[in-house]
Design an enzyme around this catalytic site. Structure first.
Site, PDB file in Angstrom:
ATOM      1  N   ARG A 167       2.103 -14.326  24.935  1.00  0.00           N
ATOM      2  CA  ARG A 167       2.912 -13.369  24.164  1.00  0.00           C
ATOM      3  C   ARG A 167       3.803 -14.104  23.155  1.00  0.00           C
ATOM      4  O   ARG A 167       4.161 -13.563  22.105  1.00  0.00           O
ATOM      5  CB  ARG A 167       3.750 -12.494  25.115  1.00  0.00           C
ATOM      6  CG  ARG A 167       4.644 -11.492  24.414  1.00  0.00           C
ATOM      7  CD  ARG A 167       5.028 -10.300  25.297  1.00  0.00           C
ATOM      8  NE  ARG A 167       5.442 -10.689  26.631  1.00  0.00           N
ATOM      9  CZ  ARG A 167       6.650 -11.200  26.937  1.00  0.00           C
ATOM     10  NH1 ARG A 167       7.566 -11.366  26.009  1.00  0.00           N
ATOM     11  NH2 ARG A 167       6.937 -11.532  28.187  1.00  0.00           N
TER      12      ARG A 167
ATOM     13  N   TYR B  18      -0.040   5.166   4.455  1.00  0.00           N
ATOM     14  CA  TYR B  18      -0.911   5.339   5.616  1.00  0.00           C
ATOM     15  C   TYR B  18      -0.227   6.315   6.589  1.00  0.00           C
ATOM     16  O   TYR B  18       0.987   6.242   6.790  1.00  0.00           O
ATOM     17  CB  TYR B  18      -1.111   3.974   6.274  1.00  0.00           C
ATOM     18  CG  TYR B  18      -1.906   4.025   7.537  1.00  0.00           C
ATOM     19  CD1 TYR B  18      -3.268   4.311   7.507  1.00  0.00           C
ATOM     20  CD2 TYR B  18      -1.309   3.804   8.772  1.00  0.00           C
ATOM     21  CE1 TYR B  18      -4.005   4.372   8.674  1.00  0.00           C
ATOM     22  CE2 TYR B  18      -2.042   3.850   9.940  1.00  0.00           C
ATOM     23  CZ  TYR B  18      -3.384   4.144   9.886  1.00  0.00           C
ATOM     24  OH  TYR B  18      -4.109   4.202  11.042  1.00  0.00           O
TER      25      TYR B  18
ATOM     26  N   ASP C  58       2.419  -3.489   2.297  1.00  0.00           N
ATOM     27  CA  ASP C  58       1.206  -3.306   3.095  1.00  0.00           C
ATOM     28  C   ASP C  58       0.036  -3.451   2.129  1.00  0.00           C
ATOM     29  O   ASP C  58      -0.223  -2.585   1.300  1.00  0.00           O
ATOM     30  CB  ASP C  58       1.228  -1.921   3.752  1.00  0.00           C
ATOM     31  CG  ASP C  58       0.003  -1.682   4.637  1.00  0.00           C
ATOM     32  OD1 ASP C  58      -1.035  -2.349   4.427  1.00  0.00           O
ATOM     33  OD2 ASP C  58       0.069  -0.809   5.527  1.00  0.00           O
TER      34      ASP C  58
ATOM     35  N   LYS D 102      -9.104  -3.857   9.445  1.00  0.00           N
ATOM     36  CA  LYS D 102      -9.903  -3.354   8.327  1.00  0.00           C
ATOM     37  C   LYS D 102     -10.693  -4.506   7.698  1.00  0.00           C
ATOM     38  O   LYS D 102     -11.459  -5.148   8.389  1.00  0.00           O
ATOM     39  CB  LYS D 102      -8.975  -2.643   7.327  1.00  0.00           C
ATOM     40  CG  LYS D 102      -7.968  -1.689   7.982  1.00  0.00           C
ATOM     41  CD  LYS D 102      -8.616  -0.482   8.620  1.00  0.00           C
ATOM     42  CE  LYS D 102      -7.677   0.336   9.490  1.00  0.00           C
ATOM     43  NZ  LYS D 102      -6.431   0.773   8.846  1.00  0.00           N
TER      44      LYS D 102
END
Ligand SMILES: *Cc1c(COP(=O)(O)O)cnc(C)c1O
Length: 404
Positions: A69, A122, A192, A217
């Site tokens: 993590r 988005y 973004d 993507k």
């Protein structure tokens, strides 16, 4: 007998001249040893030789071999590759694009802070800003991201901590002027850049502070990895990391490996997708069953000049309206045979979505219009199939949807 060579003069380093698509193939290899392909480190934890080592790693920023993590060698390779491609000092990967979006927002903003964001967003980001931010006492002002000066005018000095942009943006490929955004001083500016990938535009070179991708993507590019990433200065990425280990949306090493795998072919995939998208956009512009084709590479795009200034290619996404409204839009996405009805973008398969009857079905016509979505609006992600096959499929489905 040859004289033994005194010393071989070091060959000049040619890598500085490599183009981005070449660097995408060669970057992010520090933990691979002599393996040519990315190496997967699935381990969740690492053995520390001494207590001092363990203490040092527990208290340093971004240790690579302590606890996954906090950091992981496969994930670090992916992060370094993205940092290199974006011209950034460092990057942090997340479990998804939304993991990155919420990770940035919550690392930077506190109760009482103010955020400026465009209306063209988005859907997940928009919901986070609209619905979750008020719960945390974070106020968001939405502006028209295409309007010159709109972001700067909405900044409240001393109170605005974050200016968010998305370009090209969902769903109608609206653009934000990166130079204008980069000139805003005070708040942290974020782009973004998912639709552009690191190869088609470089927000940091325009003075923007952070660039973010849903690597789910185009970057991973095969619809088999859920992954996000943010790149910027070492200082900002270190700050994001401090919250990211608490937020817990850490990237899976397996997905980071697939992200690296995707980077290797990103250049050639994008070249094909941009070419097909341009051909399809031009064919759609001439199609009697279509209105308002939006693709940044079309001269008719309202910001085509800006696209040429800040992008080196126009991407794989386009939007258009099928004449005949809701029913025709529905029939279109059910009539395609090569293209498939699915959310997501940037992969090998051509994908269509009809927001008004699927992702945005709960919105009123007025709300749809405010989001740039008409009843017949279709969003299309161009894949890697032969361009003639893509164009023929879209043409046949348009006829089926609007005739008879
Ligand atoms: C898909 C997407 C996201 C969210 O990414 P996930 O990986 O699905 O969480 C954020 N921004 C844009 C522009 C996207 O297309």
């Amino acid at each position: 007998m040859h004289e033994p060579e005194a010393s071989t003069p070091a060959a000049p380093d040619r890598s500085a001249a490599w183009r981005p698509e070449t660097r995408a193939i060669r970057s992010g290899r520090a933990s691979m040893g002599t393996s040519l392909a990315p190496v997967l480190w699935p381990t969740t934890t690492f053995v520390t030789p001494t207590v001092d080592d363990a203490r040092r790693m527990a208290t340093s920023v971004g240790p690579e071999r302590f606890y996954t993590r906090y950091g992981n060698p496969t994930v670090r390779d992916f992060e370094r590759a993205i940092a290199e491609l974006e011209g950034a000092q460092d990057a942090r990967a997340y479990a998804s694009g939304m993991g990155a979006v919420s990770g940035v927002l919550l690392a930077i903003c506190s109760a009482g802070d103010h955020v400026v964001a465009p209306r063209q967003l988005y859907a997940g980001t928009q919901l986070l800003f609209q619905s979750a931010c008020p719960r945390f006492g974070i106020e968001v002002t939405f502006v028209d991201g295409t309007e010159p000066g709109a972001f700067a005018a909405a900044v409240q000095p001393g109170r605005t901590t974050l200016v968010w942009a998305e370009t090209p943006a969902n769903p109608r490929l609206d653009l934000v002027d990166l130079d204008e955004l980069g000139a805003i001083a005070g708040p942290v500016t974020v782009v973004d850049s998912t639709f552009a990938t690191p190869l088609l535009q470089q927000p940091l070179a325009h003075g923007v502070d952070l660039v973010l991708h849903s690597a789910t993507k185009g970057i991973a590019g095969h619809n088999d990895a859920t992954l996000g990433v943010v790149a910027g200065s070492a200082e900002l990425i270190g700050w994001l990391w401090g919250f990211a280990v608490l937020h817990g949306a850490s990237a899976s090493p397996f997905d980071a490996m697939n992200g690296l795998r995707g980077l290797r072919t990103l250049g050639v995939r994008l070249r094909q997708q941009c070419e097909t998208a341009q051909l399809l956009a031009e064919a759609l512009e001439a199609h009697p069953a279509v209105e308002d084709v939006r693709y940044p590479g079309l001269a008719s795009h309202p910001q085509h000049d800006l696209a040429k200034r800040q992008m080196s290619g126009f991407g794989s996404m386009l939007a258009f309206d099928v004449t005949g409204g809701l029913e025709a839009g529905r029939r279109f996405v059910e009539s395609v045979q090569l293209a498939q009805l699915a959310p997501s973008l940037g992969g090998p398969e051509t994908i269509v979505t009809h927001p008004a009857s699927t992702t945005h079905v709960s919105l009123t016509p007025e709300e749809l219009a405010a989001n740039g979505i008409g009843p017949g609006t279709v969003r299309l992600s161009v894949g890697l199939e032969h361009p003639d096959d893509v164009i023929a499929d879209v043409d046949a489905a348009l006829r089926a949807a609007t005739e008879g």
